[in-house]
Design an enzyme around this catalytic site. Structure first.
Site, short mmCIF file in Angstrom:
data_model
loop_
_atom_site.label_atom_id
_atom_site.label_comp_id
_atom_site.label_asym_id
_atom_site.label_seq_id
_atom_site.Cartn_x
_atom_site.Cartn_y
_atom_site.Cartn_z
N PRO A 276 61.51 137.80 116.35
CA PRO A 276 60.57 136.73 116.74
C PRO A 276 61.26 135.38 116.98
CG PRO A 276 59.74 137.94 114.84
CD PRO A 276 61.16 138.38 115.06
N GLU B 43 62.57 142.00 106.19
CA GLU B 43 62.23 140.62 106.56
C GLU B 43 63.13 140.09 107.67
OE1 GLU B 43 59.33 139.58 105.24
OE2 GLU B 43 59.56 141.57 104.34
N ARG C 260 62.56 150.22 134.90
CA ARG C 260 61.80 150.27 136.15
C ARG C 260 62.24 149.23 137.17
NH1 ARG C 260 57.82 147.18 136.97
NH2 ARG C 260 56.28 148.57 137.86
N ASP D 271 55.66 143.93 142.41
CA ASP D 271 54.98 143.71 141.15
C ASP D 271 54.41 142.32 140.97
OD1 ASP D 271 55.11 146.14 140.06
OD2 ASP D 271 56.89 145.77 138.84
C1 4GS Z 1 59.89 141.32 116.94
C2 4GS Z 1 59.18 140.65 117.96
C3 4GS Z 1 59.50 141.49 115.54
C4 4GS Z 1 60.39 140.94 112.51
C5 4GS Z 1 61.10 143.31 112.82
C6 4GS Z 1 60.25 141.20 111.04
C7 4GS Z 1 60.96 143.48 111.31
C8 4GS Z 1 60.19 142.23 113.29
N1 4GS Z 1 61.01 141.79 117.50
N2 4GS Z 1 59.91 140.75 119.07
N3 4GS Z 1 61.19 142.22 110.63
N4 4GS Z 1 58.02 140.01 117.86
N5 4GS Z 1 60.44 142.00 114.70
O1 4GS Z 1 58.38 141.17 115.17
O2 4GS Z 1 61.00 141.43 118.79
#
Ligand code: 4GS
Length: 247
Positions: free
Chosen positions: A77, A104, A142, A157
């Site tokens: 994230p 985490e 793709r 697209d």
């Molecule tokens: C994401 C996301 C995600 C984060 C994986 C907490 C486990 C998790 N990965 N884009 N630890 N959104 N990863 O939430 O890529």
């Protein structure tokens, strides 16, 4: 998780036709201890676990053995938010290593020393990076020539040009009382193209005005928007005139 993914649809065809080569490594296989532990408690305390750096580093280095010049992406994230432009960018890389975290997060020294790029598939939290990696593999594959059924549908697209797709229809001609627009049955290719552009513009304006805001508009697109704008002004004007006549 990946076994089913490789085994269906356009991804499967891309592998069969050698448009992509794909494989997975299990980080657990790179743990040195008897219990194959890949997580540990966070320094500084607190809840949740962190991915240990040693097995992760060993796994990334094993992947690099296979593809020494690979672009190494961590799914997190914290990354730049994935979109079609990034899909095109990644499609131009000869090799990709996609690192999927669990728990985490991963030890920061992995990110700083072994990762080239951090990508997020959106502002929400998954239980692991695997689904994010599949999203990336799917959209990047793709983009590659010869992976889609039609005459390179990737170029047509939505998003490639900041426009949503026009409305689509197939048989039957009338479904539950609703008919297909006449123009699509007319056989007039130019008029059909105009209708589709207008449909795409209308849908983008209604559903994703933010895309239209940033889009480079063509002369033709501006003409269509001006026509709508004039139509709306005319409606408002005649409404004002009517209200005046009423008083
Ligand atoms: C994401 C996301 C995600 C984060 C994986 C907490 C486990 C998790 N990965 N884009 N630890 N959104 N990863 O939430 O890529």
């Amino acid at each position: 998780m990946f076994a089913l993914f490789w085994d269906h649809g356009i991804i499967r065809k891309a592998i069969e036709n050698e448009k992509i080569v794909a494989s997975t490594l299990n980080i657990r296989d790179f743990a040195e201890d008897r219990h194959q532990v890949t997580d540990d408690r966070p320094y500084g305390g607190g809840s949740g676990m962190v991915m240990k750096p040693e097995p992760l580093a060993a796994a990334i280095r094993a992947a690099e053995q296979e593809a020494p010049s690979a672009h190494k992406v961590l799914l997190t994230p914290q990354g730049r938010v994935f979109n079609q432009k990034i899909a095109q960018e990644l499609a131009s890389c000869e090799d990709l290593v996609l690192v999927c975290g669990r728990y985490e997060g991963v030890d920061e020294r992995i990110t700083s020393e072994l990762i080239d790029d951090e990508i997020s598939i959106g502002d929400y939290v998954l239980t692991g990076g695997e689904l994010a990696a599949m999203v990336i593999i799917d959209s990047v594959t793709r983009q590659l020539p010869g992976t889609l059924g039609g005459a390179d549908a990737a170029e047509k697209d939505s998003f490639a040009d900041d426009l949503l797709e026009h409305a689509h229809y197939t048989r039957p001609q009338v479904f539950e009382g609703e008919a297909v627009p006449d123009i699509l049955l007319s056989g007039h290719h130019e008029e059909i193209e105009n209708w589709r552009l207008e449909s795409a513009l209308m849908r983008t304006l209604m559903k994703r005005a933010d895309l239209l805001q940033k889009k480079d508009l063509s002369e033709k697109e501006i003409k269509i928007l001006e026509k709508w704008s004039q139509n709306i002004k005319d409606i408002i004007n005649s409404h004002h005139k009517k209200s005046k006549a009423d008083t």
